[in-house]
Write a protein that holds these residues in place. Sequence first.
Motif, PDB file in Angstrom:
ATOM      1  N   THR A 110       0.817  -1.214   0.000  1.00 25.71           N
ATOM      2  CA  THR A 110       0.000   0.000   0.000  1.00 25.71           C
ATOM      3  C   THR A 110       0.851   1.266   0.000  1.00 25.71           C
ATOM      4  O   THR A 110       0.396   2.307  -0.446  1.00 25.71           O
ATOM      5  CB  THR A 110      -0.943   0.035   1.222  1.00 25.71           C
ATOM      6  OG1 THR A 110      -0.147  -0.027   2.420  1.00 25.71           O
ATOM      7  CG2 THR A 110      -1.927  -1.114   1.195  1.00 25.71           C
ATOM      8  N   GLN A 111       2.086   1.156   0.495  1.00 21.51           N
ATOM      9  CA  GLN A 111       2.924   2.347   0.634  1.00 21.51           C
ATOM     10  C   GLN A 111       4.333   2.096   0.131  1.00 21.51           C
ATOM     11  O   GLN A 111       4.980   1.119   0.517  1.00 21.51           O
ATOM     12  CB  GLN A 111       2.988   2.765   2.103  1.00 21.51           C
ATOM     13  CG  GLN A 111       3.910   3.940   2.358  1.00 21.51           C
ATOM     14  CD  GLN A 111       4.144   4.187   3.836  1.00 21.51           C
ATOM     15  OE1 GLN A 111       4.205   3.266   4.633  1.00 21.51           O
ATOM     16  NE2 GLN A 111       4.285   5.445   4.191  1.00 21.51           N
ATOM     17  N   ILE A 112       4.793   3.001  -0.737  1.00 22.74           N
ATOM     18  CA  ILE A 112       6.199   3.052  -1.149  1.00 22.74           C
ATOM     19  C   ILE A 112       6.700   4.395  -0.640  1.00 22.74           C
ATOM     20  O   ILE A 112       6.257   5.451  -1.094  1.00 22.74           O
ATOM     21  CB  ILE A 112       6.356   2.934  -2.678  1.00 22.74           C
ATOM     22  CG1 ILE A 112       5.799   1.591  -3.162  1.00 22.74           C
ATOM     23  CG2 ILE A 112       7.828   3.091  -3.073  1.00 22.74           C
ATOM     24  CD1 ILE A 112       5.751   1.436  -4.670  1.00 22.74           C
ATOM     25  N   GLY A 113       7.572   4.361   0.334  1.00 21.67           N
ATOM     26  CA  GLY A 113       7.989   5.574   1.036  1.00 21.67           C
ATOM     27  C   GLY A 113       8.856   6.520   0.239  1.00 21.67           C
ATOM     28  O   GLY A 113       9.397   6.186  -0.824  1.00 21.67           O
ATOM     29  N   GLU A 114       9.011   7.694   0.786  1.00 27.72           N
ATOM     30  CA  GLU A 114       9.844   8.745   0.207  1.00 27.72           C
ATOM     31  C   GLU A 114      11.245   8.197  -0.062  1.00 27.72           C
ATOM     32  O   GLU A 114      11.881   7.612   0.814  1.00 27.72           O
ATOM     33  CB  GLU A 114       9.911   9.908   1.190  1.00 27.72           C
ATOM     34  CG  GLU A 114      10.785  11.051   0.756  1.00 27.72           C
ATOM     35  CD  GLU A 114      10.872  12.140   1.816  1.00 27.72           C
ATOM     36  OE1 GLU A 114      11.903  12.821   1.845  1.00 27.72           O
ATOM     37  OE2 GLU A 114       9.922  12.295   2.603  1.00 27.72           O
ATOM     38  N   GLY A 115      11.722   8.368  -1.291  1.00 29.42           N
ATOM     39  CA  GLY A 115      13.079   7.958  -1.654  1.00 29.42           C
ATOM     40  C   GLY A 115      13.351   6.476  -1.523  1.00 29.42           C
ATOM     41  O   GLY A 115      14.506   6.063  -1.421  1.00 29.42           O
ATOM     42  N   ALA A 116      12.313   5.647  -1.520  1.00 35.80           N
ATOM     43  CA  ALA A 116      12.464   4.205  -1.276  1.00 35.80           C
ATOM     44  C   ALA A 116      13.496   3.558  -2.200  1.00 35.80           C
ATOM     45  O   ALA A 116      14.254   2.691  -1.787  1.00 35.80           O
ATOM     46  CB  ALA A 116      11.126   3.490  -1.406  1.00 35.80           C
ATOM     47  N   GLU A 137       7.429  11.148  -2.001  1.00 33.00           N
ATOM     48  CA  GLU A 137       8.211  12.071  -2.819  1.00 33.00           C
ATOM     49  C   GLU A 137       9.574  11.470  -3.148  1.00 33.00           C
ATOM     50  O   GLU A 137      10.261  10.921  -2.285  1.00 33.00           O
ATOM     51  CB  GLU A 137       8.398  13.384  -2.057  1.00 33.00           C
ATOM     52  CG  GLU A 137       9.136  14.433  -2.846  1.00 33.00           C
ATOM     53  CD  GLU A 137       9.260  15.742  -2.084  1.00 33.00           C
ATOM     54  OE1 GLU A 137      10.221  16.466  -2.338  1.00 33.00           O
ATOM     55  OE2 GLU A 137       8.394  16.026  -1.226  1.00 33.00           O
ATOM     56  N   GLY A 138       9.956  11.545  -4.406  1.00 31.68           N
ATOM     57  CA  GLY A 138      11.277  11.097  -4.837  1.00 31.68           C
ATOM     58  C   GLY A 138      11.510   9.604  -4.699  1.00 31.68           C
ATOM     59  O   GLY A 138      12.651   9.159  -4.636  1.00 31.68           O
ATOM     60  N   ALA A 139      10.439   8.821  -4.655  1.00 31.79           N
ATOM     61  CA  ALA A 139      10.576   7.372  -4.459  1.00 31.79           C
ATOM     62  C   ALA A 139      11.519   6.738  -5.479  1.00 31.79           C
ATOM     63  O   ALA A 139      12.241   5.799  -5.166  1.00 31.79           O
ATOM     64  CB  ALA A 139       9.206   6.684  -4.517  1.00 31.79           C
ATOM     65  N   PHE A 140      11.527   7.273  -6.704  1.00 29.31           N
ATOM     66  CA  PHE A 140      12.377   6.731  -7.769  1.00 29.31           C
ATOM     67  C   PHE A 140      13.291   7.816  -8.347  1.00 29.31           C
ATOM     68  O   PHE A 140      13.746   7.707  -9.478  1.00 29.31           O
ATOM     69  CB  PHE A 140      11.508   6.108  -8.870  1.00 29.31           C
ATOM     70  CG  PHE A 140      10.662   4.975  -8.367  1.00 29.31           C
ATOM     71  CD1 PHE A 140      11.191   3.706  -8.236  1.00 29.31           C
ATOM     72  CD2 PHE A 140       9.339   5.192  -7.995  1.00 29.31           C
ATOM     73  CE1 PHE A 140      10.426   2.658  -7.744  1.00 29.31           C
ATOM     74  CE2 PHE A 140       8.559   4.145  -7.507  1.00 29.31           C
ATOM     75  CZ  PHE A 140       9.110   2.884  -7.383  1.00 29.31           C
TER      76      PHE A 140
END
Length: 153
Positions: A110-116, A137-140
Amino acid sequence: MQPVIATSEWTVLPPDIKAIGAGAFKERIDLKRITIPESVTEIKDNAFFGCDNLENVNFSANLEKIGIQAFCGCDSLESIKLPGSIKQIKRGAFENCYNLQKVIIPNGVTQIGEGAFRTCSSLKSITIPNSVTDIGEGAFSECSSLKSITIPN
């Protein structure tokens, strides 16, 4: 609790632990391959931070959460297949994994965190499952080889 068993090939954790603690294996350059037992539901913050030579992780089929920067800086990881039980990939979980080329994110996350996955410069494509409701934000960001990203409606 049983001891950690390490060979030149695999590190096997005892089968009765519920979580891998914060910083548990931080900067262990001797760690190459690890099997996470089925009893583990959470990998806490910085658990494998800076394990430069970690090449392979067999994740628990019951894992639900990967903590903040849990695998940050694991330069030798090339591919990860997360289990169907995973719900959260926290901030910076796989940040700076420069050789990470393939990631399979299962439906259920459900969640891909910031800068993951920030600065995973070898990552070429990613498919976001329908279950994801939050991409930080900025996950990728700074994934310079990323050519294809599939996001559901």
